[in-house]
Design a protein around this motif. Structure first.
Motif, PDB file in Angstrom:
ATOM      1  N   ASP A   7       7.713  11.819  -2.935  1.00 24.73           N
ATOM      2  CA  ASP A   7       7.709  11.709  -1.435  1.00 24.73           C
ATOM      3  C   ASP A   7       6.922  10.753  -0.747  1.00 24.73           C
ATOM      4  OD1 ASP A   7       9.975  13.135  -1.410  1.00 24.73           O
ATOM      5  OD2 ASP A   7       9.257  15.202  -0.872  1.00 24.73           O
ATOM      6  N   ARG A   8       6.126   9.946  -1.585  1.00 27.46           N
ATOM      7  CA  ARG A   8       5.221   8.888  -1.007  1.00 27.46           C
ATOM      8  C   ARG A   8       5.832   8.036  -0.050  1.00 27.46           C
ATOM      9  NH1 ARG A   8       2.933   9.235  -6.496  1.00 27.46           N
ATOM     10  NH2 ARG A   8       0.894  10.352  -6.276  1.00 27.46           N
ATOM     11  N   SER A  26      13.577   6.619   5.172  1.00 26.15           N
ATOM     12  CA  SER A  26      14.552   6.031   4.180  1.00 26.15           C
ATOM     13  C   SER A  26      13.838   5.213   3.063  1.00 26.15           C
ATOM     14  CB  SER A  26      15.357   4.742   5.026  1.00 26.15           C
ATOM     15  OG  SER A  26      14.363   3.909   5.489  1.00 26.15           O
ATOM     16  N   PHE A  27      12.696   5.482   2.893  1.00 19.22           N
ATOM     17  CA  PHE A  27      11.981   4.666   1.953  1.00 19.22           C
ATOM     18  C   PHE A  27      10.854   5.825   1.228  1.00 19.22           C
ATOM     19  CE2 PHE A  27      13.014   0.377   2.000  1.00 19.22           C
ATOM     20  CZ  PHE A  27      13.494   0.130   3.158  1.00 19.22           C
ATOM     21  N   GLN A  28      11.516   6.905   0.673  1.00 19.82           N
ATOM     22  CA  GLN A  28      10.708   7.801   0.323  1.00 19.82           C
ATOM     23  C   GLN A  28      10.766   7.444  -1.314  1.00 19.82           C
ATOM     24  OE1 GLN A  28      11.828  11.647   0.910  1.00 19.82           O
ATOM     25  NE2 GLN A  28      11.999  11.369   3.068  1.00 19.82           N
ATOM     26  N   ALA A  63       0.831  -1.170   0.109  1.00 15.50           N
ATOM     27  CA  ALA A  63       0.032   0.003   0.053  1.00 15.50           C
ATOM     28  C   ALA A  63       0.869   1.244  -0.068  1.00 15.50           C
ATOM     29  CB  ALA A  63      -0.911   0.139   1.269  1.00 15.50           C
ATOM     30  N   VAL A  64       0.419   2.309  -0.833  1.00 17.78           N
ATOM     31  CA  VAL A  64       1.008   3.532  -0.751  1.00 17.78           C
ATOM     32  C   VAL A  64       0.387   4.616  -0.202  1.00 17.78           C
ATOM     33  CG1 VAL A  64       2.126   4.989  -2.503  1.00 17.78           C
ATOM     34  CG2 VAL A  64       2.580   2.745  -2.910  1.00 17.78           C
ATOM     35  N   PHE A  65       1.132   5.603   0.344  1.00 21.56           N
ATOM     36  CA  PHE A  65       0.524   6.598   1.092  1.00 21.56           C
ATOM     37  C   PHE A  65       1.078   8.083   0.852  1.00 21.56           C
ATOM     38  CE2 PHE A  65      -0.397   2.928   3.794  1.00 21.56           C
ATOM     39  CZ  PHE A  65      -1.748   3.063   3.840  1.00 21.56           C
TER      40      PHE A  65
END
Length: 917
Positions: A699-700, A693-695, A656-658
């Motif tokens: 920048d999601r 660290s996981f942008q 899932a992406v936010f």
């Protein structure tokens, strides 16, 4: 000055007549859906009708008995039509002058009669339907020579599991085109007035006679219910049948022309079946005896009963046709056929208008044909399903709380259940009962035509009279306590998001679903992870024979199995529940901590699949770059079952992406995330989690089981044409195992999994399905969803080789489109004008009276795309309509746009108003 944000524009179908009917049904309760295709294609051989001592449903109530024996729980028939409680039923009966029995229902082989399990041996097609059933069209192909009942049974019985099934076309009965195409159309003049047009086409070279018996009858409730008043049918005015029911009311069936009206009772012929006296001389199989045997004393001369038919004897010229017209109406009319054809034509126009409106403009003519017939099949597969478990168990003397309880019966712990609803069936012949995870997939396609019905179906399984008090969702009638993959939350949020894009976010639906899903989620945690290790089992989980062992049975090794798919399903479940909770948090902060609960649970599940360090008791294999099931032995040892199957691909779905500020809007949740990060930094190293660290693109943040390394490695297998990637989609088992089968030797016995692109060669789970190679539409749809879910995070900079080794690199969006294209090609004509779904069946591929009628099979050959298994499983294979729709409509640039969703555009007052509604 910043540009003003645009509010979502409500999507309007106001100008479309059929959509107005849907709106009227929802908003004004006009009963446009009261009448529809709600009969089963097969009621015999079901668990509901089984009162045997050994639970052998197939043998207790057979096809041969069905013409003489009254059903207890439902009805079936050709092109069946009924009210939404299946009280008054209508269907077709036919006789070609040669068959030994009247053709009142479809014929098929039972599980023990066929070399690959139960299978219908007829050709029939669901050609069209609107969502209110204001117009429907059905085709049945009826041979003019004697139907080969005996040949089908005997030849099938001689075939081994290594051979193909013996089909009706294989008998040669259609070789000379000596058959009838019988089209049945239903058109509603109003909600209580249905016009019925039966068109019989003789495809043969000579004139041929056919008996057509449109049949009207009442479901038998009076035999079983004490004090139940018996309804009546009677002849009036020569060519009309008047129907009177104490609850349903009065109806009239107008029969055009000089048909002979026949009457009997829908009651068992006890004399024929069991050698017992009949309480009435007029019984269920009277029309069979009257037409086939010429026994005239079997029908009621008083022209009254609970079953009636109008017999038309038609001489149909070679390559010609004859038409029979009827009208079933609550309002008797002296001019029933005056404007008949105009009304039918008007409903056809409405149907064309509706489908023109909802079908993507990008689809070509053949794609539109497939898309529309897929949706027609979905709508025709509705069925009234009636099952009172409390009553049924008592009748079996197996109720755990009532009576002696000495009887033995399946489903005893489900005595709370009372099912009495219109439900979308997987296949109304092979699977004429609902299956929970199938139903979730059904709703994705159904929502293209009827959002209200789709949402009702999801909510149904969560209702008190369906879901177990402990939270389990019922699986299917053969074993309600079996475990299906938990996909209801995903279907719920999918429907909510799609409807929100149309400008009508249904928060009430979302909240109602969430309450039931919370109970079900807790059931999973408590029952399927009893040791609290965040590793889940669940048995076969819908994938039947995919494992080396029957995963629902006791393992021959002892010990237990950690299932990669079961654990991935729960990770996916967590993310769907997290997404729902975050939406609900917009109007009630109570949901914020609940949302965090699902986030934390997801993290622990993902970590359990691949912990820090080198271990041999986790599912991720670092050397192979794949997820496997893990077999634990009683002595504490563990070994990975290195089978490259769909089990190892399903973790891709858990993503899932936010947007960058999603968690910033929820301070308590952000606080809890920071606390977890400080306490467990090592855990977050192993998964793709929402931290700095996981942008990703824009920048999601992404939350997923698979980080970039795992994703790339798994896709290397999935997109390899020598492994999973077929010309027609993703295989359920890697083709690698054709030459390299997985073999395990235990106590002198060999257990083997080998790539089988077609039917199963074992009897595991009845042998009527195969997950060791073929292509299955639902899991392909989930893989497409996983790729599309990750694309907004990775964007266009992340590409993978597709196919593997080709040198061609695609984005995740392009890979999803490519898989969709391959799936669609199963049904579409190729460069040679052939449809892969029909394989080498020359008649269907080339004959103009066959080639454009589409069957939506249960699964498909892993190498050539040919249809296999149940032939009318439009249920979840109807998902192709949604796949085609998304593939045509979705654009990469639109997915990459920042999109905070409809709720971000709404004030809290608006949200509260939505909740209240």
């Amino acid at each position: 000055m910043a540009a003003e944000k645009k509010k979502p524009t409500p999507f309007s179908y106001a100008e479309v007549t059929e959509q107005k009917r849907l709106n009227d049904a929802r908003e004004q309760h006009i009963p446009w859906k009261k009448w529809g295709p709600y009969l089963s294609e097969r009621q015999w051989g079901t668990v509901r009708e089984d009162y045997s001592k050994d639970g052998n449903a197939w043998d207790y109530f057979t096809h041969d008995q069905a013409r003489s024996r009254a059903y207890r729980w439902g009805e079936d028939g050709l092109a069946g039509y009924s009210d939404d409680e299946q009280q008054l039923c209508f269907a077709l009966a036919l006789w070609n002058g040669r068959d030994p029995i009247l053709k009142e229902r479809l014929f098929g082989l039972t599980n023990s009669e066929s070399n690959h399990g139960e299978d219908v041996k007829e050709y029939y097609f669901y050609l069209d339907s609107t969502p209110t059933h204001s117009y429907m069209k059905y085709l049945y192909k009826y041979p003019q020579t004697e139907f080969p009942y005996r040949d089908l049974v005997e030849t099938s019985g001689r075939r081994s599991r290594e051979e193909l099934e013996y089909e009706l076309l294989d008998t040669g009965i259609f070789d000379d085109d000596r058959y009838f195409d019988v089209f049945v159309e239903y058109a509603k003049a109003d909600p209580e007035d249905t016009l019925i047009r039966i068109s019989v086409h003789n495809r043969g070279p000579e004139a041929a006679q056919i008996h057509v018996l449109p049949t009207l009858w009442y479901r038998n409730t009076w035999t079983w219910e004490e004090g139940e008043q018996k309804p009546t049918l009677r002849q009036i005015d020569g060519s009309k049948i008047h129907a009177s029911h104490p609850r349903l009311g009065e109806y009239t069936l107008h029969c055009e022309g000089a048909a002979e009206l026949l009457f009997t009772e829908n009651e068992s012929n006890a004399s024929h079946l069991w050698g017992q006296p009949n309480p009435s001389p007029y019984v269920k199989d009277a029309f069979h005896q009257y037409v086939i045997s010429g026994a005239h004393d079997v029908v009621n001369p008083a022209k009254t009963g609970t079953k009636a038919a109008a017999q038309y004897v038609l001489e149909v010229p070679a390559n010609g046709s004859k038409i029979v017209r009827l009208r079933l109406s609550a309002k008797p009319s002296s001019e029933a056929f005056g404007q008949f054809d105009q009304v039918v034509d008007s409903r056809i126009t409405d149907a064309n208008e509706f489908y023109e409106r909802i079908t993507p403009k990008e689809l070509g003519e053949d794609e539109r044909r497939v898309h529309r017939q897929a949706l027609a099949g979905m709508l025709w597969s509705k069925q009234y399903y009636h099952f009172d478990l409390d009553r049924w168990l008592t009748e079996h003397d197996a109720h755990p709380l009532v009576g002696s309880g000495n009887g033995i019966s399946r489903n005893a712990e489900w005595f709370h259940m009372l099912n009495s609803d219109i439900i979308s069936m997987p296949d109304k012949w092979e699977y004429p009962w609902y299956a929970a995870w199938d139903l979730a997939f059904h709703t994705l396609a159904l929502s293209l035509v009827d959002f209200d019905f789709a949402k009702e179906q999801l909510l149904l399984m969560l209702r008190n009279l369906y879901a177990h008090p402990n939270g389990q969702i019922p699986a299917y009638e053969w074993n309600f306590g079996d475990v299906n993959p938990p996909v209801h939350a995903w279907a719920t949020v999918f429907l909510y998001r799609i409807e929100s894009e149309l400008g009508r976010a249904d928060l009430r639906f979302l909240e109602r679903s969430f309450q039931g899903l919370m109970l079900n989620f807790n059931w999973w945690v408590n029952r399927k992870d009893p040791q609290g290790r965040n590793v889940f089992a669940g048995g076969f989980l819908g994938l039947d024979n995919i494992g080396v062992f029957d995963r629902s049975a006791e393992l021959p090794t002892g010990g237990h199995l950690d299932q990669a798919d079961g654990t991935a399903w729960m990770a996916f479940y967590c993310l769907c529940m997290l997404e729902i909770a975050l939406i609900l948090t917009e109007y009630d902060q109570m949901y914020e901590e609940i949302a965090y609960r699902f986030l934390e649970h997801f993290v622990w599940i993902s970590y359990a699949m691949d912990r820090i360090g080198v271990h041999h008791d986790e599912m991720w294999d670092t050397e192979d770059g794949f997820f496997y099931d893990l077999l634990h032995f009683p002595n504490g040892d563990a070994v990975r079952l290195k089978i490259r199957s769909m089990v190892g691909l399903l973790p891709l779905c858990a993503a899932a992406v936010f947007e960058v500020d999603t968690f910033g809007h929820h301070p308590r949740m952000r606080e809890l995330i920071e606390l977890f990060r400080k306490r467990h930094p090592e855990v977050l190293e192993k998964i793709a989690i929402a931290d700095n660290s996981f942008q990703g693109y824009g920048d999601r943040r992404m939350i997923a089981v698979c980080n970039k390394e795992k994703l790339r490695r798994i896709l290397g297998y999935m997109l390899d044409e020598d492994e999973f990637l077929s010309p027609y989609g993703i295989r359920s088992l890697s083709k690698y195992h054709l030459e390299h089968p997985f073999v395990l030797h235990l106590d002198g016995q060999e257990y083997k999994v080998q790539y089988l692109p077609a039917e199963s060669n074992t009897g595991m789970f009845g042998g009527n399905s195969n997950w060791r190679g073929p292509i299955w539409m639902p899991v392909n749809g989930l893989l497409i969803r996983g790729l599309l879910a990750m694309y907004p995070f990775y964007g266009d900079d992340f590409k993978v080789e597709c196919p593997t080794g080709s040198g061609n690199y695609l984005t995740l969006f392009e890979v999803a489109k490519e898989i969709s294209r391959r799936l669609s090609s199963i049904f579409l004509r190729d460069a040679n004008g052939l449809r892969p779904v029909y394989g080498g069946t020359k008649k269907i591929q080339e004959d103009p009276h066959w080639r454009d009628y589409i069957l939506f099979y249960e699964y498909f050959h892993g190498d050539n795309g040919a249809g296999l298994g149940a032939s009318h499983q439009t249920g979840w294979t109807g998902l192709i309509a949604r796949i085609m729709d998304l593939s045509a409509r979705l654009k990469a640039e639109e997915i990459l746009k920042l999109n905070k969703g409809v709720l971000a555009e709404m004030t809290r007052e608006q949200v509260a108003g939505q909740r209240a509604r």
